[in-house]
Design a protein around this motif. Structure first.
Motif, PDB file in Angstrom:
ATOM      1  N   LEU A  71       2.642  -0.200 -20.763  1.00  9.94           N
ATOM      2  CA  LEU A  71       1.474   0.563 -20.298  1.00  9.94           C
ATOM      3  C   LEU A  71       0.152  -0.201 -20.340  1.00  9.94           C
ATOM      4  CD1 LEU A  71       2.305   4.061 -21.878  1.00  9.94           C
ATOM      5  CD2 LEU A  71       2.914   3.204 -19.607  1.00  9.94           C
ATOM      6  N   GLU A  72       0.174  -1.478 -20.714  1.00 13.67           N
ATOM      7  CA  GLU A  72      -1.049  -2.289 -20.645  1.00 13.67           C
ATOM      8  C   GLU A  72      -1.454  -2.459 -19.178  1.00 13.67           C
ATOM      9  OE1 GLU A  72      -3.119  -3.864 -23.017  1.00 13.67           O
ATOM     10  OE2 GLU A  72      -2.054  -2.423 -24.278  1.00 13.67           O
ATOM     11  N   PRO A  73      -2.763  -2.381 -18.880  1.00 17.42           N
ATOM     12  CA  PRO A  73      -3.178  -2.536 -17.481  1.00 17.42           C
ATOM     13  C   PRO A  73      -2.890  -3.940 -16.943  1.00 17.42           C
ATOM     14  CG  PRO A  73      -5.091  -2.374 -18.920  1.00 17.42           C
ATOM     15  CD  PRO A  73      -3.891  -2.131 -19.777  1.00 17.42           C
ATOM     16  N   VAL A  74      -2.385  -3.999 -15.736  1.00 19.97           N
ATOM     17  CA  VAL A  74      -2.064  -5.275 -15.098  1.00 19.97           C
ATOM     18  C   VAL A  74      -2.849  -5.362 -13.789  1.00 19.97           C
ATOM     19  CG1 VAL A  74      -0.238  -6.725 -14.160  1.00 19.97           C
ATOM     20  CG2 VAL A  74       0.286  -5.132 -16.031  1.00 19.97           C
ATOM     21  N   ASN A  75      -3.642  -6.425 -13.644  1.00 21.39           N
ATOM     22  CA  ASN A  75      -4.363  -6.625 -12.378  1.00 21.39           C
ATOM     23  C   ASN A  75      -3.370  -7.048 -11.303  1.00 21.39           C
ATOM     24  OD1 ASN A  75      -6.803  -5.878 -13.380  1.00 21.39           O
ATOM     25  ND2 ASN A  75      -7.621  -7.952 -13.576  1.00 21.39           N
ATOM     26  N   THR A  76      -3.146  -6.167 -10.351  1.00 25.12           N
ATOM     27  CA  THR A  76      -2.110  -6.386  -9.348  1.00 25.12           C
ATOM     28  C   THR A  76      -2.757  -6.678  -8.000  1.00 25.12           C
ATOM     29  OG1 THR A  76      -0.818  -4.745 -10.558  1.00 25.12           O
ATOM     30  CG2 THR A  76      -0.012  -5.367  -8.378  1.00 25.12           C
ATOM     31  N   GLU A  77      -2.405  -7.832  -7.433  1.00 21.60           N
ATOM     32  CA  GLU A  77      -3.022  -8.234  -6.169  1.00 21.60           C
ATOM     33  C   GLU A  77      -2.328  -7.600  -4.977  1.00 21.60           C
ATOM     34  OE1 GLU A  77      -4.004 -12.286  -5.251  1.00 21.60           O
ATOM     35  OE2 GLU A  77      -4.325 -12.713  -7.389  1.00 21.60           O
ATOM     36  N   PHE A  78      -3.129  -7.140  -4.064  1.00 16.03           N
ATOM     37  CA  PHE A  78      -2.616  -6.618  -2.796  1.00 16.03           C
ATOM     38  C   PHE A  78      -3.121  -7.528  -1.677  1.00 16.03           C
ATOM     39  CE2 PHE A  78      -0.804  -2.381  -3.658  1.00 16.03           C
ATOM     40  CZ  PHE A  78      -1.104  -2.282  -4.999  1.00 16.03           C
ATOM     41  N   ASP A  79      -2.193  -8.120  -0.990  1.00 17.31           N
ATOM     42  CA  ASP A  79      -2.539  -8.979   0.128  1.00 17.31           C
ATOM     43  C   ASP A  79      -1.994  -8.267   1.360  1.00 17.31           C
ATOM     44  OD1 ASP A  79      -3.394 -11.085   1.565  1.00 17.31           O
ATOM     45  OD2 ASP A  79      -2.438 -12.603   0.295  1.00 17.31           O
ATOM     46  N   ILE A  80      -2.864  -7.502   1.969  1.00 23.13           N
ATOM     47  CA  ILE A  80      -2.398  -6.575   2.993  1.00 23.13           C
ATOM     48  C   ILE A  80      -2.599  -7.144   4.383  1.00 23.13           C
ATOM     49  CG2 ILE A  80      -2.929  -4.333   4.066  1.00 23.13           C
ATOM     50  CD1 ILE A  80      -3.455  -3.346   1.169  1.00 23.13           C
ATOM     51  N   SER A  81      -1.557  -7.081   5.166  1.00 19.36           N
ATOM     52  CA  SER A  81      -1.715  -7.491   6.557  1.00 19.36           C
ATOM     53  C   SER A  81      -1.358  -6.304   7.453  1.00 19.36           C
ATOM     54  CB  SER A  81      -0.887  -8.754   6.796  1.00 19.36           C
ATOM     55  OG  SER A  81       0.055  -8.552   7.765  1.00 19.36           O
ATOM     56  N   ILE A  82      -2.276  -6.004   8.336  1.00 23.97           N
ATOM     57  CA  ILE A  82      -2.158  -4.809   9.163  1.00 23.97           C
ATOM     58  C   ILE A  82      -1.760  -5.208  10.578  1.00 23.97           C
ATOM     59  CG2 ILE A  82      -3.428  -2.806  10.099  1.00 23.97           C
ATOM     60  CD1 ILE A  82      -5.413  -3.264   7.676  1.00 23.97           C
ATOM     61  N   ASP A  83      -0.791  -4.539  11.126  1.00 29.75           N
ATOM     62  CA  ASP A  83      -0.414  -4.772  12.522  1.00 29.75           C
ATOM     63  C   ASP A  83       0.156  -3.467  13.063  1.00 29.75           C
ATOM     64  OD1 ASP A  83       0.318  -5.647  14.969  1.00 29.75           O
ATOM     65  OD2 ASP A  83       1.575  -7.303  14.275  1.00 29.75           O
ATOM     66  N   ARG A  84      -0.647  -2.776  13.823  1.00 30.43           N
ATOM     67  CA  ARG A  84      -0.229  -1.467  14.312  1.00 30.43           C
ATOM     68  C   ARG A  84      -0.541  -1.306  15.792  1.00 30.43           C
ATOM     69  NH1 ARG A  84      -0.428   3.215  10.180  1.00 30.43           N
ATOM     70  NH2 ARG A  84       0.002   2.103   8.276  1.00 30.43           N
ATOM     71  N   GLU A  85       0.234  -0.449  16.400  1.00 33.57           N
ATOM     72  CA  GLU A  85      -0.022  -0.121  17.781  1.00 33.57           C
ATOM     73  C   GLU A  85      -0.229   1.388  17.865  1.00 33.57           C
ATOM     74  OE1 GLU A  85       1.886  -3.068  20.907  1.00 33.57           O
ATOM     75  OE2 GLU A  85       2.911  -1.139  20.853  1.00 33.57           O
ATOM     76  N   VAL A  86      -1.295   1.785  18.497  1.00 33.75           N
ATOM     77  CA  VAL A  86      -1.596   3.205  18.594  1.00 33.75           C
ATOM     78  C   VAL A  86      -1.686   3.600  20.066  1.00 33.75           C
ATOM     79  CG1 VAL A  86      -3.223   5.028  17.994  1.00 33.75           C
ATOM     80  CG2 VAL A  86      -2.893   3.101  16.446  1.00 33.75           C
ATOM     81  N   ASP A  87      -0.872   4.562  20.428  1.00 34.84           N
ATOM     82  CA  ASP A  87      -0.891   5.056  21.801  1.00 34.84           C
ATOM     83  C   ASP A  87      -1.880   6.210  21.884  1.00 34.84           C
ATOM     84  OD1 ASP A  87      -0.456   5.986  24.323  1.00 34.84           O
ATOM     85  OD2 ASP A  87       1.730   5.844  24.206  1.00 34.84           O
ATOM     86  N   MET A  88      -3.030   5.947  22.474  1.00 33.72           N
ATOM     87  CA  MET A  88      -4.080   6.961  22.548  1.00 33.72           C
ATOM     88  C   MET A  88      -3.763   8.027  23.607  1.00 33.72           C
ATOM     89  SD  MET A  88      -6.260   6.156  20.164  1.00 33.72           S
ATOM     90  CE  MET A  88      -7.834   6.956  20.520  1.00 33.72           C
ATOM     91  N   LYS A  89      -2.686   7.828  24.345  1.00 40.30           N
ATOM     92  CA  LYS A  89      -2.269   8.867  25.301  1.00 40.30           C
ATOM     93  C   LYS A  89      -1.653  10.045  24.564  1.00 40.30           C
ATOM     94  CE  LYS A  89       0.387   6.181  27.936  1.00 40.30           C
ATOM     95  NZ  LYS A  89       0.124   4.859  27.310  1.00 40.30           N
ATOM     96  N   LEU A  90      -1.118   9.778  23.362  1.00 39.01           N
ATOM     97  CA  LEU A  90      -0.522  10.854  22.576  1.00 39.01           C
ATOM     98  C   LEU A  90      -1.624  11.649  21.896  1.00 39.01           C
ATOM     99  CD1 LEU A  90       2.342   8.881  20.786  1.00 39.01           C
ATOM    100  CD2 LEU A  90       2.520  10.236  22.875  1.00 39.01           C
TER     101      LEU A  90
END
Ligand SMILES: [Zn+2]
Ligand SMILES: [Zn+2]
Length: 175
Positions: free
Chosen positions: A72-91
């Motif tokens: 339960l000791e706090p651990v500094n956890t790194e997030f290396d996030i890469s975003i790649d999304r497609e959004v259909d604005m017709k929906l």
């Protein structure tokens, strides 16, 4: 931060880049509430690929304090996030939400960058965080952190494998 998409949507092939400061200081989800200890601005590129389809690409780096699963000791956890999304604005918004099982980050022609990031953090959430691979955890009797101290509690009887070994030893003593 809200990003207005109407300008990008107005023209096929249009592409815009954003550097977005992250506002959230904590990350709350079903498993708990965690402090974000470091965050870099999120980089986002939004492109209109034609026929009202948007491609959203980006990167975000942040560090979240997550308790070790054993001690339960706090651990500094790194997030290396890469975003790649497609959004259909017709929906419609509802149709898009049915496709993805998450909170909507686009409402009308506005993109909520914080909500997008929130979803990405959730996807990247680690299954288990340990302070170190051989973390000894906490004593099941007194709660002492066994990485820091040997508490001296007799916990051998709790482990059936250990009980077998001590049986063998006691038989040797009898001989
Ligand atoms: Zn630990
Ligand atoms: Zn103990």
């Amino acid at each position: 931060m809200l990003i207005q998409l109407s300008r990008i949507l107005s023209q096929d092939g249009k592409r815009e880049q954003f550097e977005i400061p992250i506002e959230m200081d904590r990350f709350s989800c079903r498993v708990g509430d965690f402090a974000i200890v470091r965050k870099d601005p999120m980089q986002l590129t939004i492109a209109n690929t034609g026929r009202r389809v948007l491609r959203i690409e980006g990167e975000a780096k942040l560090v979240i304090s997550i308790p070790c699963a054993r001690c339960l000791e706090p651990v500094n956890t790194e997030f290396d996030i890469s975003i790649d999304r497609e959004v259909d604005m017709k929906l419609s918004e509802e149709e898009r939400l049915e496709e993805l099982d998450e909170c909507g980050y686009i409402s009308g022609t506005e993109l909520d960058a914080e909500q997008l990031l929130y979803n990405e953090i959730l996807i990247n959430w680690p299954i288990r965080v340990l302070c170190k691979d051989d973390c000894k955890g906490i004593c099941s009797r007194c709660g002492a952190n066994l990485n820091i101290q040997e508490c001296g509690c007799d916990t051998t009887e709790l482990d059936p494998r250990m009980a077998v070994i001590s049986d063998i030893f006691s038989k040797f003593k009898e001989v």
